[in-house]
Design an enzyme around this catalytic site. Sequence first.
Site, PDB file in Angstrom:
ATOM      1  N   SER A 119       0.853  -1.192   0.000  1.00  0.00           N
ATOM      2  CA  SER A 119       0.000   0.000   0.000  1.00  0.00           C
ATOM      3  C   SER A 119       0.887   1.239   0.000  1.00  0.00           C
ATOM      4  CB  SER A 119      -0.851  -0.014   1.262  1.00  0.00           C
ATOM      5  OG  SER A 119      -1.360   1.268   1.530  1.00  0.00           O
ATOM      6  N   SER A 120       0.370   2.331  -0.551  1.00  0.00           N
ATOM      7  CA  SER A 120       1.171   3.562  -0.603  1.00  0.00           C
ATOM      8  C   SER A 120       1.370   4.180   0.788  1.00  0.00           C
ATOM      9  CB  SER A 120       0.545   4.581  -1.549  1.00  0.00           C
ATOM     10  OG  SER A 120      -0.753   4.917  -1.130  1.00  0.00           O
ATOM     11  N   CYS A 121       0.690   3.657   1.815  1.00  0.00           N
ATOM     12  CA  CYS A 121       0.884   4.212   3.161  1.00  0.00           C
ATOM     13  C   CYS A 121       2.205   3.768   3.775  1.00  0.00           C
ATOM     14  CB  CYS A 121      -0.282   3.872   4.070  1.00  0.00           C
ATOM     15  SG  CYS A 121      -0.370   2.143   4.467  1.00  0.00           S
ATOM     16  N   TYR A 148      -0.656  -0.729  10.213  1.00  0.00           N
ATOM     17  CA  TYR A 148      -0.865  -1.366   8.900  1.00  0.00           C
ATOM     18  C   TYR A 148       0.370  -1.179   8.026  1.00  0.00           C
ATOM     19  CZ  TYR A 148      -3.101  -2.093   4.300  1.00  0.00           C
ATOM     20  OH  TYR A 148      -3.430  -2.529   3.040  1.00  0.00           O
ATOM     21  N   LYS A 152       2.919  -3.913   6.278  1.00  0.00           N
ATOM     22  CA  LYS A 152       3.181  -3.969   4.831  1.00  0.00           C
ATOM     23  C   LYS A 152       4.677  -3.819   4.539  1.00  0.00           C
ATOM     24  CE  LYS A 152      -0.878  -4.768   3.125  1.00  0.00           C
ATOM     25  NZ  LYS A 152      -1.120  -6.045   2.434  1.00  0.00           N
ATOM     26  N   HIS A 191     -13.084   3.078   2.996  1.00  0.00           N
ATOM     27  CA  HIS A 191     -12.282   4.180   2.470  1.00  0.00           C
ATOM     28  C   HIS A 191     -13.211   5.297   1.989  1.00  0.00           C
ATOM     29  CE1 HIS A 191      -9.237   0.908   2.142  1.00  0.00           C
ATOM     30  NE2 HIS A 191      -8.453   1.884   2.561  1.00  0.00           N
TER      31      HIS A 191
HETATM   32  O1  GFB Z   1      -9.775   6.684   2.169  1.00  0.00           O
HETATM   33  P1  GFB Z   1      -9.396   7.063   3.544  1.00  0.00           P
HETATM   34  O2  GFB Z   1     -10.202   6.470   4.651  1.00  0.00           O
HETATM   35  O3  GFB Z   1      -7.902   6.650   3.807  1.00  0.00           O
HETATM   36  O4  GFB Z   1      -9.476   8.647   3.701  1.00  0.00           O
HETATM   37  P2  GFB Z   1      -6.423   7.288   3.721  1.00  0.00           P
HETATM   38  C1  GFB Z   1      -8.937   9.531   2.754  1.00  0.00           C
HETATM   39  C2  GFB Z   1      -9.300  10.953   3.109  1.00  0.00           C
HETATM   40  O5  GFB Z   1     -10.704  11.136   2.888  1.00  0.00           O
HETATM   41  C3  GFB Z   1      -9.036  11.367   4.547  1.00  0.00           C
HETATM   42  C4  GFB Z   1     -11.285  11.792   4.001  1.00  0.00           C
HETATM   43  O6  GFB Z   1      -8.563  12.699   4.548  1.00  0.00           O
HETATM   44  C5  GFB Z   1     -10.428  11.303   5.181  1.00  0.00           C
HETATM   45  O7  GFB Z   1     -10.579  12.160   6.303  1.00  0.00           O
HETATM   46  N1  GFB Z   1     -12.711  11.457   4.099  1.00  0.00           N
HETATM   47  C6  GFB Z   1     -13.733  12.336   3.883  1.00  0.00           C
HETATM   48  C7  GFB Z   1     -13.267  10.262   4.392  1.00  0.00           C
HETATM   49  N2  GFB Z   1     -14.920  11.759   4.093  1.00  0.00           N
HETATM   50  C8  GFB Z   1     -14.663  10.458   4.405  1.00  0.00           C
HETATM   51  C9  GFB Z   1     -15.513   9.358   4.725  1.00  0.00           C
HETATM   52  O8  GFB Z   1     -16.746   9.447   4.770  1.00  0.00           O
HETATM   53  N3  GFB Z   1     -14.891   8.159   4.954  1.00  0.00           N
HETATM   54  C10 GFB Z   1     -13.519   8.014   4.919  1.00  0.00           C
HETATM   55  N4  GFB Z   1     -12.984   6.820   5.151  1.00  0.00           N
HETATM   56  N5  GFB Z   1     -12.708   9.070   4.653  1.00  0.00           N
HETATM   57  C11 GFB Z   1      -5.874   4.787   4.124  1.00  0.00           C
HETATM   58  C12 GFB Z   1      -5.121   4.032   5.148  1.00  0.00           C
HETATM   59  O9  GFB Z   1      -5.607   6.118   4.379  1.00  0.00           O
HETATM   60  O10 GFB Z   1      -5.453   4.527   2.816  1.00  0.00           O
HETATM   61  C13 GFB Z   1      -4.903   2.636   4.806  1.00  0.00           C
HETATM   62  O11 GFB Z   1      -5.767   4.178   6.386  1.00  0.00           O
HETATM   63  C14 GFB Z   1      -4.564   2.409   3.344  1.00  0.00           C
HETATM   64  O12 GFB Z   1      -3.860   2.199   5.574  1.00  0.00           O
HETATM   65  C15 GFB Z   1      -5.405   3.215   2.414  1.00  0.00           C
HETATM   66  O13 GFB Z   1      -3.223   2.700   3.096  1.00  0.00           O
HETATM   67  C16 GFB Z   1      -4.959   3.142   0.983  1.00  0.00           C
HETATM   68  O14 GFB Z   1      -6.026   7.501   2.314  1.00  0.00           O
HETATM   69  O15 GFB Z   1      -6.272   8.463   4.610  1.00  0.00           O
END
Ligand code: GFB
Length: 326
Positions: A119-121, A148, A152, A191
């Site tokens: 993952s890119s994280c 996580y 990875k 996500h």
């Molecule tokens: O996709 P996401 O949960 O993961 O959130 P990350 C991306 C951005 O979208 C963050 C915003 O800035 C969230 O605050 N966001 C806005 C939301 N509204 C929402 C919502 O309703 N739900 C969610 N989930 N986010 C993940 C990692 O990070 O990326 C994992 O936690 C993994 O480890 C994955 O690497 C690819 O991009 O922040």
Amino acid sequence: MKSDSKIYVAGHRGLVGSAIMRRLTSPSPHAGEGRGEGGYTNIVTRTHSELDLTDQRAVDEFFEKQKPEYVFLAAAKVGGINANNIYRADFIYQNLMMESNIIHASYKHGVKKLMFLGSSCIYPKHAPQPMKEEYLLTGLLEPTNEPYAIAKIAGIKMCDAYNRQYGTNFMSVMPTNLYGPGDNYDLQGSHVLPALIRKMHEAKMQNAKEVVVWGTGSPKREFLYSDDLADACVFLMKRCSAVDVGEFINIGVGKEITIREAAELIAEVVGFRGQLVFDTSKPDGTPRKLLDVSRLDALGWQAKTGFREGIAKSYADYLQAVASTA
Ligand code: GFB
């Protein structure tokens, strides 16, 4: 990898694994450009209830009996920013166990080639953008998904260590943020894109005036459609070896958008005409996560699905998922 090679797809029901299954059994979106037509006939899969991948003995027995030649390691405990932040122990434990068991069993039972999906994280929170493969372990990680990311990174390092010590052919690939059919639409665990598709759809159906978007809307993300990722994985599995990709290789589209822009586009596709309200009590996570895809590009692979097209397909998938549970 031949059409009758024995291929094990670990995690075949997940977002990535199901896309790899589709790609192995049907034509590539790049068909006609010499990328192959699918048609793999000897694929082995196990559901979670049939095989617990955190159980070392069970995994070893499975490999001993099945003797797969090629392995796609797409099984993982995954989730969005909230799930990663809350279930920190589950994310590090389950991912370390699954990777460790599958990578070791692949070595022990003579797998010809394994592909580990990361993952890119894995990159530092404040890595220069776009992120090149060599930026791994050059700075501190984003705290919301550190467990996580550590798991990875361990997977990448395990593949590399087995390659160096035992001469195995284990390739690691690092996809950017993914979305697509069969995504997790649970609002707490998912996500951002599946969450926003669901929120906007429900708001539209209920004539609600607003939809809450977490964070400030200013973080930038790069989004790759899952079928494009699967195409890249099969492309690399067929044509490359660990020596060609180095320690690992990025898979992305090379473009980023803000969460606000993504939300606006989803509202348009879904047909939600109300307001977007930003809840800044929720974390933003990493400010930017754009992958440098020049190495993959040089190998001859580029993503095909535009963001609007991918969101439209994902919304159709969501509507189908809702219809099937109604
Ligand atoms: O996709 P996401 O949960 O993961 O959130 P990350 C991306 C951005 O979208 C963050 C915003 O800035 C969230 O605050 N966001 C806005 C939301 N509204 C929402 C919502 O309703 N739900 C969610 N989930 N986010 C993940 C990692 O990070 O990326 C994992 O936690 C993994 O480890 C994955 O690497 C690819 O991009 O922040």
